[in-house]
Each structure stands twice: as structure tokens, then as C-alpha cells.
Write an enzyme that holds these catalytic residues in place. Structure first.
Site, short mmCIF file in Angstrom:
data_model
loop_
_atom_site.label_atom_id
_atom_site.label_comp_id
_atom_site.label_asym_id
_atom_site.label_seq_id
_atom_site.Cartn_x
_atom_site.Cartn_y
_atom_site.Cartn_z
N GLY A 1 -1.30 7.58 1.16
CA GLY A 1 -1.44 7.67 2.60
C GLY A 1 -0.14 7.54 3.37
CB ILE A 2 0.57 6.35 6.84
CG1 ILE A 2 -0.07 4.96 6.86
CG2 ILE A 2 -0.35 7.37 7.49
CD1 ILE A 2 -0.25 4.41 8.27
N GLY A 3 1.54 4.89 4.00
CA GLY A 3 2.50 4.02 3.33
C GLY A 3 3.38 4.78 2.38
CB SER B 1 -6.43 0.65 13.76
OG SER B 1 -7.44 1.54 14.19
N GLY C 1 0.81 -1.21 0.00
CA GLY C 1 0.00 0.00 0.00
C GLY C 1 0.84 1.25 0.00
CE1 TYR D 1 -9.55 -0.68 9.27
CE2 TYR D 1 -9.94 0.26 11.45
CZ TYR D 1 -9.17 0.16 10.30
OH TYR D 1 -8.01 0.90 10.19
#
Length: 309
Positions: free
Chosen positions: A26-28, A139, A22, A165
Site C-alpha cells: 500500500g501507501i507504506g 484518516s 506496514g 476505526y
């Protein structure tokens, strides 16, 4: 380095190969860019090749883009088969969130299938080539979750998007702790750690299934959350910092919402040995992948021979 306040604090990564799932957004993407800028050879494992190539083009350093669909065990096996050299660090970053029941190509509930089972399979398939670390992004949603072994795929329960999730993110932590236990038992120098980004505004849409909560999150996230760079700090610290195996890393301020990355504590249930062991066994059966290490040394990815990052 046991805390990290800026990507600029990441030490030199020359000679290290790092895979980021990923890594196209985003954060990746932010973590990959920071590591590439410090000299690491990055492999962006992404489903959307166009997005991956666009991300790579904006990074400084050696960045390779390869196809990986974590919703397909066939794709995961194909990706792993294409990695023919030692890998310093595997960052299991990719994730998904959905507001309705969906399934992977192999019939797994989508969130559990991508967030946990896909990364579980990928790690096992690559582990005999990993020399230093496995980092898995979880998370804070794990804190209110539990693993329902009687209905992992939500076949009998009414589907709860955020519950599914949370289950997948709790699975990420249980996987990390069980992986660390197995690495120690095998005499491997590789360590497993987990990270969470806090409240990060990355374009990752929160879909809890509750319209009011989702609308509130959409309005407040741009105001209160930190951006991808801030959200990537825990991942970066887990990948290159002075942290112990089995650690959980997240933002250190405002109750873990944002701020410099540091060691933190997960919910007690995330370290339950019996649950972690059972989840591992179930995951092996579902993915038909297995812990590949018995004993003996692993390959070295750095010119210095240092496998401790």
C-alpha cells in the site's frame, strides 16, 4: 517544499534512516520506495516477512526488513530493542480495519490496539533515538468519530466497525498534537505531524459493517481513487517537507480525496488539548510506555547535522 505533487520531488535523503511500519504494501510501500530511491536507509517494520522481503527486493537502495506485530506489545518492545542507532524519521503507517470485534494479544480492541496503541508504544520506545520527525497516518474517518473513554475497548457498546476505526484514527491525531506539545516542552527539535491519504486504492478493504456501503466502496474505489503512489504523497510531505509541527497533511483537490499533498485542517475535536492529554495518560497506562524525553540535545542522523529535514 510545502506541497508535493510527485514522489520525484522528494529531495535527497542520503544519510537519513527512516522506519516505515506496514512498509510491505500500500501507501507504506510506495512511500518507502520513494524515500529509498532518494538515498535513505529504509527499515520496513512488517508483520509478514515474506511480503516485506518482496517489497524490499523491488526497491532501489538500502532496505532492511524487520519483524513487527503491532498487535503485540512484546513484539513492539522486541523491535524497538533491535534499533541501536539514531533514526531520522519514524513513519507510523500500518493500520487495520475489521468488520467484527477482535482483540490484540494484549486484549485491546484490534483497530484501536494496532492503529493507535501499537504506534503510541512504538514511538515512546524509540523517541530517544529519533532525531527529526514522527509521522502518523490518520484518516478523514476521524471527522465523524469521538473517543469514548468509558468504553475504549467496546466491551459494553454494540460493536460498530467503522465507529471503532474512526475512534482509532481520531486517536492518531490527538496523539500527534499531544506529542508535539510534549516535544516542545522538552526542548526537542523533533516534530510530530500527521497525514491522510485521501481516497486511495491500495488493497486496504473497507469494512464498515454495512454490506451495501462496503459493496459500493469496492466498486467505486478502483474508478475514483488514486493509487498507492498518490496516496503516499501526504506521508512523504509530512516526512521531508517544509511543514510545521502538529500539522495535518492530505490531498488538496476534490475535497481532500486526491491531488497534490498540502497542509489541511482536521476536525476541531482532533486538537482538543484536554482530550489529547487524557488519551495520552490512558495510553501510557495501557501500554506501560512513557514519554522518555526530559531535556537536552538529541542525536543527529545526517552527516550535515541538520535535524530539521
Amino acid at each position: 517544499m510545502s506541497t508535493l505533487a510527485s514522489p520525484s520531488q522528494v529531495p535527497d535523503q542520503t544519510g537519513r534512516t527512516i522506519i516505515v511500519t506496514g512498509g510491505g504494501s500500500g501507501i507504506g510501500r510506495a512511500a518507502a520506495a520513494a524515500l529509498a530511491a532518494k538515498g535513505a536507509r529504509l527499515v520496513l517494520a512488517v508483520r509478514d516477512q515474506d511480503k516485506g522481503r518482496a517489497a524490499a527486493a523491488a526497491m532501489n537502495g538500502e532496505v532492511d526488513v524487520r519483524p513487527l506485530n503491532l498487535a503485540s506489545l512484546a513484539s513492539i518492545r522486541s523491535f524497538a530493542a533491535g534499533i541501536d542507532g539514531p533514526v531520522g524519521v519514524l513513519i507510523n503507517n500500518a493500520g487495520t480495519m475489521t468488520d467484527k470485534l477482535q482483540h490484540t494479544a494484549d486484549g485491546f480492541e484490534l483497530q484501536f490496539g494496532i492503529n493507535h496503541l501499537g504506534h503510541f508504544a512504538l514511538t515512546n520506545l524509540l523517541l530517544n533515538r529519533i532525531t527529526e520527525r514522527v509521522v502518523t497516518v490518520s484518516s478523514t474517518a476521524h471527522r465523524s468519530a469521538q473517543i469514548d473513554f468509558d468504553d475504549l475497548q467496546w466491551e459494553r457498546r454494540k460493536y460498530q466497525p467503522f465507529g471503532a476505526y474512526g475512534q482509532s484514527k481520531l486517536a492518531n491525531l490527538l496523539f500527534t498534537f499531544e506529542l508535539q506539545r510534549r516535544l516542545i516542552a522538552a526542548g526537542s527539535p523533533v516534530i510530530a505531524s500527521s497525514a491522510h491519504p485521501g481516497w486511495a486504492s491500495t488493497g486496504f478493504r473497507i469494512t464498515s459493517g454495512n454490506r451495501l456501503l462496503d459493496a459500493l466502496a469496492a466498486v467505486s474505489t478502483p474508478v475514483l481513487a488514486h493509487g498507492p503512489e498518490g496516496g503516499s504523497l501526504p506521508t512523504l510531505l509530512a516526512a521531508v517537507g517544509d511543514v510545521p509541527g502538529g500539522s495535518f497533511i492530505g490531498p488538496s483537490r476534490f475535497g481532500g480525496v486526491r491531488g497534490p499533498a498540502a497542509l489541511t485542517e482536521p476536525a476541531a475535536g482532533a486538537k482538543a488539548p484536554a482530550v489529547a492529554s487524557r488519551l495520552w495518560e490512558v495510553s501510557e497506562r495501557l501500554t506501560n510506555t512513557h514519554f522518555p524525553l526530559i531535556s537536552g540535545p538529541v542525536m543527529t542522523d545526517q552527516a550535515t547535522g541538520d535535524t530539521s529535514a
